[in-house]
Scaffold this motif. Structure first.
Motif, PDB file in Angstrom:
ATOM      1  N   HIS A 159     -44.190 -30.367  -2.613  1.00  0.00           N
ATOM      2  CA  HIS A 159     -44.942 -29.256  -3.218  1.00  0.00           C
ATOM      3  C   HIS A 159     -43.986 -28.189  -3.740  1.00  0.00           C
ATOM      4  O   HIS A 159     -44.173 -27.651  -4.849  1.00  0.00           O
ATOM      5  CB  HIS A 159     -45.887 -28.660  -2.180  1.00  0.00           C
ATOM      6  CG  HIS A 159     -46.737 -27.538  -2.695  1.00  0.00           C
ATOM      7  ND1 HIS A 159     -47.688 -27.709  -3.678  1.00  0.00           N
ATOM      8  CD2 HIS A 159     -46.758 -26.215  -2.385  1.00  0.00           C
ATOM      9  CE1 HIS A 159     -48.269 -26.547  -3.948  1.00  0.00           C
ATOM     10  NE2 HIS A 159     -47.724 -25.632  -3.177  1.00  0.00           N
ATOM     11  N   LEU A 160     -42.942 -27.877  -2.957  1.00  0.00           N
ATOM     12  CA  LEU A 160     -41.981 -26.868  -3.377  1.00  0.00           C
ATOM     13  C   LEU A 160     -41.200 -27.312  -4.610  1.00  0.00           C
ATOM     14  O   LEU A 160     -40.906 -26.506  -5.492  1.00  0.00           O
ATOM     15  CB  LEU A 160     -41.009 -26.554  -2.231  1.00  0.00           C
ATOM     16  CG  LEU A 160     -41.578 -25.753  -1.062  1.00  0.00           C
ATOM     17  CD1 LEU A 160     -40.543 -25.636   0.051  1.00  0.00           C
ATOM     18  CD2 LEU A 160     -42.016 -24.367  -1.518  1.00  0.00           C
ATOM     19  N   LEU A 161     -40.874 -28.609  -4.665  1.00  0.00           N
ATOM     20  CA  LEU A 161     -40.121 -29.107  -5.811  1.00  0.00           C
ATOM     21  C   LEU A 161     -40.923 -28.971  -7.100  1.00  0.00           C
ATOM     22  O   LEU A 161     -40.368 -28.692  -8.164  1.00  0.00           O
ATOM     23  CB  LEU A 161     -39.723 -30.574  -5.588  1.00  0.00           C
ATOM     24  CG  LEU A 161     -38.617 -30.811  -4.549  1.00  0.00           C
ATOM     25  CD1 LEU A 161     -38.310 -32.290  -4.415  1.00  0.00           C
ATOM     26  CD2 LEU A 161     -37.355 -30.040  -4.920  1.00  0.00           C
ATOM     27  N   GLU A 162     -42.254 -29.160  -7.016  1.00  0.00           N
ATOM     28  CA  GLU A 162     -43.099 -28.965  -8.192  1.00  0.00           C
ATOM     29  C   GLU A 162     -43.017 -27.507  -8.668  1.00  0.00           C
ATOM     30  O   GLU A 162     -42.925 -27.231  -9.867  1.00  0.00           O
ATOM     31  CB  GLU A 162     -44.546 -29.321  -7.860  1.00  0.00           C
ATOM     32  CG  GLU A 162     -44.784 -30.817  -7.647  1.00  0.00           C
ATOM     33  CD  GLU A 162     -46.235 -31.115  -7.340  1.00  0.00           C
ATOM     34  OE1 GLU A 162     -47.048 -30.161  -7.332  1.00  0.00           O
ATOM     35  OE2 GLU A 162     -46.569 -32.287  -7.083  1.00  0.00           O
ATOM     36  N   GLN A 163     -43.041 -26.570  -7.707  1.00  0.00           N
ATOM     37  CA  GLN A 163     -42.948 -25.149  -8.065  1.00  0.00           C
ATOM     38  C   GLN A 163     -41.567 -24.808  -8.610  1.00  0.00           C
ATOM     39  O   GLN A 163     -41.432 -24.027  -9.562  1.00  0.00           O
ATOM     40  CB  GLN A 163     -43.258 -24.291  -6.833  1.00  0.00           C
ATOM     41  CG  GLN A 163     -44.687 -24.433  -6.327  1.00  0.00           C
ATOM     42  CD  GLN A 163     -44.943 -23.590  -5.097  1.00  0.00           C
ATOM     43  OE1 GLN A 163     -44.080 -23.462  -4.222  1.00  0.00           O
ATOM     44  NE2 GLN A 163     -46.114 -23.006  -5.010  1.00  0.00           N
ATOM     45  N   VAL A 164     -40.536 -25.410  -8.001  1.00  0.00           N
ATOM     46  CA  VAL A 164     -39.162 -25.144  -8.425  1.00  0.00           C
ATOM     47  C   VAL A 164     -38.955 -25.569  -9.873  1.00  0.00           C
ATOM     48  O   VAL A 164     -38.305 -24.872 -10.658  1.00  0.00           O
ATOM     49  CB  VAL A 164     -38.171 -25.874  -7.495  1.00  0.00           C
ATOM     50  CG1 VAL A 164     -36.791 -25.988  -8.138  1.00  0.00           C
ATOM     51  CG2 VAL A 164     -38.070 -25.146  -6.163  1.00  0.00           C
ATOM     52  N   ALA A 223     -37.288 -22.908 -12.161  1.00  0.00           N
ATOM     53  CA  ALA A 223     -35.860 -23.046 -12.454  1.00  0.00           C
ATOM     54  C   ALA A 223     -35.522 -24.255 -13.313  1.00  0.00           C
ATOM     55  O   ALA A 223     -34.378 -24.398 -13.743  1.00  0.00           O
ATOM     56  CB  ALA A 223     -35.068 -23.106 -11.145  1.00  0.00           C
ATOM     57  N   GLY A 224     -36.475 -25.132 -13.536  1.00  0.00           N
ATOM     58  CA  GLY A 224     -36.217 -26.299 -14.371  1.00  0.00           C
ATOM     59  C   GLY A 224     -35.721 -27.512 -13.621  1.00  0.00           C
ATOM     60  O   GLY A 224     -35.836 -28.636 -14.102  1.00  0.00           O
ATOM     61  N   GLY A 225     -35.156 -27.328 -12.437  1.00  0.00           N
ATOM     62  CA  GLY A 225     -34.658 -28.454 -11.657  1.00  0.00           C
ATOM     63  C   GLY A 225     -34.193 -27.985 -10.298  1.00  0.00           C
ATOM     64  O   GLY A 225     -33.941 -26.789 -10.069  1.00  0.00           O
TER      65      GLY A 225
END
Length: 470
Positions: A313-318, A322-324
């Protein structure tokens, strides 16, 4: 249905379930009904083909296989309830035998469970809150910040000093070559704020409009940590002009006519904020003391699953911010290992709180009232800017995606924590014990007002009844 529980560890059990064939009838009937709607049999309308025909077309075993999942889920829920298993996470089906005509249906699952633990005597918990009373210095500081909001900038012909604003041009080079993206013109900067390059503020003090200087500094961004020569040119110096702190300022900056009224209102606002901060600190520190007093092993699989879920879930927000992931780590100044460890620590902390407060809620038989639930849903709707005509849709979405259950669980945990706070020893920095009004500011008045409203409604009802009798 028969079921047995085998303890595999303090945080994991195995459930073995045996369901008599006759108890499978509802699931088998539903499976035949579903299959009958899907297949086309000449001479029969959809869903009207007899079982014998369906068995000949696709096989009885295929129908029974379709009945297995709902049979497992329903009987697993019964077994969990009957054996008082406090399951955590998603149970794992480890063994299942096919449904056979006339034979018991057997399956086995393993699941993480809430470990058994002892709650401490809440009165033994000692908590000290640091939030203090509002002083005249606090009021002065807040009034000064209000003056700053109404300040203006005026160009001056003198060297820059701390607190001044300067307009500057910057150019960064390495070995005589300009750094990519290292130049900017017309930037406004407050001297002494420390918001830009290391050493810049020190260099700006004493510089006047038109002055130039080269400093050695450390770059940020893609060249973070690398040294560079930075050419600094000041094009303008401005000083901040503050309005006088008087009645005119009070009238301009607030709904009040005099400085004394503004000062009194500021003090009251700070005192209200202080009471809220003291109550929040008491809750936070009481929860920390409670968790520290409990020896609680955590189920590894549940922790790992929750870490992976939260990480995804956090990676989707990141990616949106930030793009990646790598860019995000660079932006926050963390390594992947530090990120993962902090994430795991947060998951374990939240799980401990959930388990401990959940047990308190069960032991105290705490339930969330409809009024409290409604108030929280309304609060969240307002916080998210939901229009009034979309409120019911918002509630329906919460009901569909499990949001209402999450809200209820969170409120139940809050009620459990309040039970602990009431019984714990909570004192301020001077050693004075906090009152119930300190711990729950405004609650007594709100409850008294609600009680008065109920009494008023009752009196009106009695008056109407008397009028009807007359």
């Amino acid at each position: 249905m028969k079921s047995t529980v085998e303890t595999l560890s303090p945080t994991r059990v195995r459930l073995s379930v045996e369901v008599p064939f006759e108890e499978l009838a509802p699931y088998i009937n539903e499976a035949y009904k579903s299959v009958g709607q899907q297949i086309r049999v000449p001479g029969f309308r959809p869903g009207k083909a007899p079982r014998q025909v369906i068995d000949q077309r696709i096989g009885r075993d295929s129908v029974y296989a379709q009945a297995m999942d709902p049979a497992v889920q329903a009987n697993l829920n019964k077994a969990v309830t009957e054996n008082e298993v406090n399951a955590l996470g998603r149970p794992e089906l480890t063994e299942v035998k096919p449904i056979e005509e006339g034979k018991p249906f057997e399956f086995t699952v393993e699941t993480d469970v809430t470990p058994k633990f002892e709650l401490p005597d809440f009165a033994s918990l000692k908590v000290t809150v640091e939030a203090g009373d509002v002083t005249e210095e606090d009021v002065d500081k807040d009034l000064e910040s209000q003056r700053l909001r109404f300040s203006s900038l005026k160009a001056v012909e003198r060297p820059a000093a701390d607190g001044d604003f300067v307009q500057i041009d910057l150019r960064a080079t390495q070995n005589g070559e300009e750094v990519e993206g290292g130049s900017v013109t017309g930037m406004s900067h407050e001297v002494g704020s420390g918001n830009l390059l290391d050493g810049l503020d020190e260099a700006l003090v004493g510089m006047s409009a038109g002055d130039e200087k080269t400093i050695e500094s450390t770059l940020a961004g893609e060249q973070e940590g690398e040294n560079a020569q930075v050419e600094v040119k000041v094009t303008q110096v401005k000083e901040r002009e503050l309005p006088d702190l008087d009645d005119d300022f009070a009238e301009m900056a607030s709904p009040y006519d005099t400085l004394e009224e503004l000062r009194t209102a500021t003090r009251e606002r700070l005192e209200n904020q202080g009471r809220t901060a003291k109550a929040n600190e008491a809750r936070t520190k009481t929860l920390e003391a409670l968790i520290e007093a409990v020896e609680l092993p955590l189920p590894e699989k549940t922790v790992t699953d929750e870490v992976e879920h939260t990480r995804g879930h956090l990676l989707e927000q990141v990616q949106q911010v930030a793009g990646g992931f790598e860019e995000y780590l660079q932006m926050v100044g963390k390594s992947a290992e530090e990120f993962d460890q902090e994430l795991r620590d947060d998951v374990e902390s939240n799980l401990r709180q959930s388990i401990v407060l959940g047990q308190i809620a069960r032991e105290r038989e705490l339930e969330v009232s409809g009024e409290l639930m409604t108030a929280e849903v309304v609060r969240q709707a307002q916080q998210r800017g939901v229009p009034q005509d979309q409120f019911q849709r918002f509630v329906d979405e919460l009901r569909t995606n499990g949001g209402l259950q999450q809200i209820a669980a969170s409120l139940r945990q809050q009620l459990a924590l309040e039970e602990v706070v009431k019984e714990a020893s909570v004192v301020d920095a001077s050693g004075t014990e906090l009152s119930e009004e300190d711990l729950f500011p405004g609650r007594a008045a709100a409850e008294a007002e609600a009680a008065g409203d109920d009494e008023g409604d009752s009196d009106e009802s009695e008056d109407r009844d008397a009028e009807d009798r007359n």
